[in-house]
Design a protein around this motif. Structure first.
Motif, PDB file in Angstrom:
ATOM      1  N   ASP A  32      50.488  38.032  31.147  1.00 23.08           N
ATOM      2  CA  ASP A  32      49.181  37.974  30.471  1.00 23.08           C
ATOM      3  C   ASP A  32      48.955  36.612  29.829  1.00 23.08           C
ATOM      4  O   ASP A  32      47.913  35.991  29.997  1.00 23.08           O
ATOM      5  N   GLN A  36      46.161  33.707  31.136  1.00 24.59           N
ATOM      6  CA  GLN A  36      45.062  33.293  30.267  1.00 24.59           C
ATOM      7  C   GLN A  36      45.234  31.856  29.781  1.00 24.59           C
ATOM      8  O   GLN A  36      44.274  31.094  29.760  1.00 24.59           O
ATOM      9  N   MET A  46      40.783  39.488  33.731  1.00 28.92           N
ATOM     10  CA  MET A  46      41.984  40.218  33.340  1.00 28.92           C
ATOM     11  C   MET A  46      41.771  41.733  33.299  1.00 28.92           C
ATOM     12  O   MET A  46      42.721  42.479  33.103  1.00 28.92           O
ATOM     13  N   LYS A  49      43.921  43.513  35.921  1.00 28.44           N
ATOM     14  CA  LYS A  49      45.155  42.761  36.124  1.00 28.44           C
ATOM     15  C   LYS A  49      46.310  43.617  36.635  1.00 28.44           C
ATOM     16  O   LYS A  49      47.181  43.118  37.332  1.00 28.44           O
ATOM     17  N   LEU A  53      49.353  42.311  38.946  1.00 26.34           N
ATOM     18  CA  LEU A  53      50.448  41.908  38.072  1.00 26.34           C
ATOM     19  C   LEU A  53      51.742  41.680  38.848  1.00 26.34           C
ATOM     20  O   LEU A  53      52.412  40.665  38.666  1.00 26.34           O
TER      21      LEU A  53
END
Length: 147
Positions: A32, A36, A46, A49, A53
């Motif tokens: 994460d 970002q 996101m 996500k 992932l």
């Protein structure tokens, strides 16, 4: 001229590009944050996500391992040839993917990957110049990357 250049720069090149490449482990460890902070993904990007992932984390591990291998090859000469070939191939593929997504698909969000593009572009150019040197070198001497 190229022989001296590569003889002087190969270890530094392998250590620096290896370290920078190994920072991709951050995408595995903190996906994460890295998506970002490093790649400029916004909240909208996101939202889903969890579907990607695993892909991002896999990319982080794969590229991070290439970075570690590059650093090891600075010390262990027997690893250099295969590591440089694999690294050059992987990084040139990313350069192509970046250019395709920015120029053809017109994905403005892909500009967040500009840092990776800059590093991989440098590695690709260095590798191509090295390939030219390797093919045109004096074959009676040991190649510069093995000294």
């Amino acid at each position: 001229m190229l022989e001296r250049f590569f003889e002087r720069t190969i270890k530094s090149y392998l250590m620096i590009t290896g370290f920078l490449t190994a920072t991709a482990f951050s995408t595995f460890l903190a996906p994460d944050w890295s998506m970002q902070t490093l790649f400029s993904y916004n909240d909208t990007m996101m939202e889903n996500k969890e579907y990607l992932l695993g892909t991002y984390q896999h990319w982080g591990v794969m590229v991070g391992c290439i970075g570690v291998l590059l650093m090891f090859s600075a010390k262990y000469k027997s690893l250099r040839t295969s590591t440089m070939i694999y690294s050059a191939f992987e990084k040139s593929m990313f350069v192509g993917i970046f250019l395709y997504n920015v120029c053809i698909n017109d994905y403005e969000w892909f500009y967040g990957w500009s840092g990776v593009f800059a590093l991989d572009g440098f590695v690709t150019v260095y590798s191509l110049v090295y390939l030219y040197y390797y093919l045109t070198r004096d074959k009676s001497k040991v190649p510069a990357h093995l000294r």
